[in-house]
Write an enzyme that holds these catalytic residues in place. Structure first.
Site, mmCIF file in Angstrom:
data_model
loop_
_atom_site.group_PDB
_atom_site.id
_atom_site.type_symbol
_atom_site.label_atom_id
_atom_site.label_comp_id
_atom_site.label_asym_id
_atom_site.label_seq_id
_atom_site.Cartn_x
_atom_site.Cartn_y
_atom_site.Cartn_z
ATOM 1 N N ARG A 52 0.854 -1.054 -0.112
ATOM 2 C CA ARG A 52 0.028 0.190 0.016
ATOM 3 C C ARG A 52 0.957 1.168 -0.075
ATOM 4 O O ARG A 52 0.528 2.266 -0.671
ATOM 5 C CB ARG A 52 -1.023 -0.004 1.055
ATOM 6 C CG ARG A 52 -1.811 1.280 1.520
ATOM 7 C CD ARG A 52 -3.075 1.046 1.994
ATOM 8 N NE ARG A 52 -3.124 0.228 3.145
ATOM 9 C CZ ARG A 52 -2.456 0.571 4.243
ATOM 10 N NH1 ARG A 52 -1.831 1.662 4.728
ATOM 11 N NH2 ARG A 52 -2.476 -0.366 5.441
ATOM 12 N N TYR A 104 -16.155 16.890 -16.019
ATOM 13 C CA TYR A 104 -16.693 15.594 -15.585
ATOM 14 C C TYR A 104 -17.571 15.393 -14.739
ATOM 15 O O TYR A 104 -17.493 15.944 -13.668
ATOM 16 C CB TYR A 104 -15.383 14.605 -15.523
ATOM 17 C CG TYR A 104 -15.893 13.294 -15.395
ATOM 18 C CD1 TYR A 104 -16.645 12.567 -16.212
ATOM 19 C CD2 TYR A 104 -15.632 12.616 -14.178
ATOM 20 C CE1 TYR A 104 -16.998 11.238 -15.967
ATOM 21 C CE2 TYR A 104 -15.777 11.243 -13.879
ATOM 22 C CZ TYR A 104 -16.548 10.734 -14.891
ATOM 23 O OH TYR A 104 -17.121 9.225 -14.580
ATOM 24 N N ASP A 176 -6.774 19.139 -14.199
ATOM 25 C CA ASP A 176 -7.276 17.919 -14.600
ATOM 26 C C ASP A 176 -6.888 17.895 -16.240
ATOM 27 O O ASP A 176 -7.421 18.536 -17.002
ATOM 28 C CB ASP A 176 -8.608 17.594 -14.604
ATOM 29 C CG ASP A 176 -9.234 16.362 -14.851
ATOM 30 O OD1 ASP A 176 -8.416 15.641 -15.544
ATOM 31 O OD2 ASP A 176 -10.139 15.782 -14.677
ATOM 32 N N LYS A 201 -7.493 6.917 -19.316
ATOM 33 C CA LYS A 201 -7.902 7.348 -20.645
ATOM 34 C C LYS A 201 -6.534 7.255 -21.607
ATOM 35 O O LYS A 201 -6.221 6.143 -22.115
ATOM 36 C CB LYS A 201 -8.626 8.693 -20.529
ATOM 37 C CG LYS A 201 -9.596 9.049 -19.568
ATOM 38 C CD LYS A 201 -10.776 7.911 -19.981
ATOM 39 C CE LYS A 201 -11.844 8.011 -19.078
ATOM 40 N NZ LYS A 201 -11.948 7.943 -17.759
HETATM 41 O O1 P1T Z 1 -12.729 7.148 -14.551
HETATM 42 P P1 P1T Z 1 -11.974 7.550 -13.660
HETATM 43 O O2 P1T Z 1 -10.521 6.991 -14.154
HETATM 44 O O3 P1T Z 1 -12.122 7.473 -12.206
HETATM 45 O O4 P1T Z 1 -11.417 9.200 -13.805
HETATM 46 C C1 P1T Z 1 -12.417 10.099 -13.864
HETATM 47 C C2 P1T Z 1 -12.466 11.305 -14.629
HETATM 48 C C3 P1T Z 1 -11.860 12.196 -14.278
HETATM 49 N N1 P1T Z 1 -11.315 13.345 -14.944
HETATM 50 C C4 P1T Z 1 -11.966 13.528 -16.287
HETATM 51 C C5 P1T Z 1 -11.920 14.435 -17.098
HETATM 52 C C6 P1T Z 1 -12.716 12.361 -16.687
HETATM 53 O O5 P1T Z 1 -13.165 12.189 -17.927
HETATM 54 C C7 P1T Z 1 -12.985 11.262 -15.928
HETATM 55 C C8 P1T Z 1 -13.636 9.857 -16.355
HETATM 56 N N2 P1T Z 1 -14.361 9.932 -17.494
HETATM 57 C C9 P1T Z 1 -15.232 9.215 -18.253
HETATM 58 C C10 P1T Z 1 -15.393 8.070 -17.626
HETATM 59 C C11 P1T Z 1 -16.061 9.880 -19.116
HETATM 60 O O6 P1T Z 1 -16.551 8.898 -20.057
HETATM 61 O O7 P1T Z 1 -15.944 11.024 -19.517
#
Ligand code: P1T
Length: 385
Positions: A52, A104, A176, A201
């Site tokens: 961890r 988001y 972000d 992503k």
């Molecule tokens: O899904 P996750 O890895 O927990 O990330 C969250 C997140 C944070 N910031 C942005 C700009 C994002 O696009 C996302 C996740 N977005 C999607 C799942 C989507 O389809 O837009």
């Protein structure tokens, strides 16, 4: 560790922050699938006690994150949301956050449905004009949250200008950087304090991992975030760390093609008689095109569009008919995806709020992949009709 001055981005994607594994000179870091490490005397072995806190595969990835963003420290988390959650744990009740209104849906949900209950106040504002931010900063403000390009409206926010405001008021600036990736934009260089990524992503790039990342330069901030990472424990496993590290090695090549295909799709849609509006920062008519041009290397592979007369049924028909653009949550993988933000990624934002920022019911979001562009255009042609 490979360290020489002036390593260019494409080289960093492959070698940045990496060293040969000490056991067998393995070129790729082994997947250290272990929760714990034998100690000859209490105190850990070479700094490793328990996974961890630290794991060699995760460390290799964290070093790669730092290198790509020209930062000193990288931290990996079990999801993008876990990375955001770690940042918010720097705050205490009574603190205030100024955030872009267009972001988001999951970030909005975490802010409003979890942290607001712990006494943190959020102001969601339009940051198209960066000077607007100063009006919302008071003595309780601790953090400014910027997403650029924004999800899903592809608005562009001037990081440098906002950084000049946050520095003056001694407030942390978080960017972000999920949509842009460090290939297109490097926020620490523009004055941000923390970079956040959904590594699910483009960094991972193959739609096979959920992961988050933070990158910082400041020693104290890094120490606080490492403490939260260890104490709260929202880490990612070694297998997923390996996959994202492998994905990063082709980030520059993939991003170049995402940008080329994104441009071709944006131009195709803009010229289509059944399309009302296309949101893509590469158009000279985009309200913040000049800022996009100055802070980004190119315009990326994400875009959104609405159908003529904002026709909800037309839009739903299109996403149902698309074949190569799979209707799915997420973005940034090699394969093209389509999404309907109002009912999918941004459903947790109340309809009235959503519509204020342009997320109408006819809006479709595309994550343009790296398939052959002729096939992508053919798919859109048959689906739009
Ligand atoms: O899904 P996750 O890895 O927990 O990330 C969250 C997140 C944070 N910031 C942005 C700009 C994002 O696009 C996302 C996740 N977005 C999607 C799942 C989507 O389809 O837009």
């Amino acid at each position: 560790m490979l360290k020489f001055l002036g390593m260019k981005f494409n080289t960093k994607a492959i070698h940045g922050g990496q060293s040969l594994d000490p056991a067998y000179n393995a070129v790729m870091p082994p997947i250290y699938q272990t929760s714990t490490y034998a100690q000859t005397t209490p105190g850990g072995h070479k700094g490793y006690e328990y996974s961890r806190s630290k794991n060699p595969t995760r460390n290799a990835l964290e070093n790669a994150f730092a290198s790509l963003e020209n930062g000193k420290y990288g931290l990996a988390f079990g999801s993008g949301m876990a990375a955001i959650d770690a940042i918010l744990k720097l705050l205490k009740p009574g603190d205030e956050v100024v955030s872009t209104a267009d972001l988001y849906g999951g970030s909005y949900r975490l802010f409003t449905q979890i942290y607001q209950h712990f006494g943190i106040k959020f102001h969601f504002i339009d940051m198209a004009n960066a000077s607007n931010v100063a009006k919302y900063i008071n003595t309780n403000t601790k953090l400014v949250w910027v997403e650029t390009p924004t999800n899903p409206m592809l608005n562009i926010i001037d990081i440098k200008q906002i950084a000049s405001i946050t520095k003056k008021h001694k407030v942390l600036l978080v960017v972000d950087n999920t949509f842009a990736t460090p290939y297109l934009q490097q926020p620490l260089q523009l004055g941000a304090d923390i970079i956040m990524h959904s590594a699910t992503k483009y960094l991972g790039g193959h739609s096979d991992v959920v992961m988050g990342a933070l990158i910082v330069n400041d020693d104290t901030l890094a120490e606080q975030l490492y403490f939260i990472q260890k104490a709260s424990g929202a880490i990612c496993g070694p297998q997923d760390s390996f996959l994202v590290l492998r994905g990063i090695k082709t980030l520059h090549v993939r991003m170049q093609r995402h940008c080329e295909n994104g441009k071709a799709v944006a131009e195709f849609l803009a010229n289509h008689p059944k399309i009302e509006q296309v949101y893509w920062p590469g158009f000279s008519s985009h309200p913040n095109h000049q800022i996009a041009k100055s802070q980004m290397r190119d315009f990326g592979g994400m875009l959104s569009f609405s159908t003529k007369g904002n026709n909800y049924n037309e839009s739903i028909k299109i996403v149902e008919k698309l074949k190569l653009f799979t209707l799915a949550e997420s973005l940034g993988g090699v394969e093209s995806l389509s999404g309907h933000p109002a009912s999918m990624t941004h459903a947790s934002i109340p309809k009235a709020e959503r519509e204020k920022i342009g997320i109408v019911d006819s809006l479709i979001r595309l994550s343009v992949g790296i398939e052959d562009i002729d096939d992508l255009i053919e798919d859109l042609t048959q689906a739009i009709g």
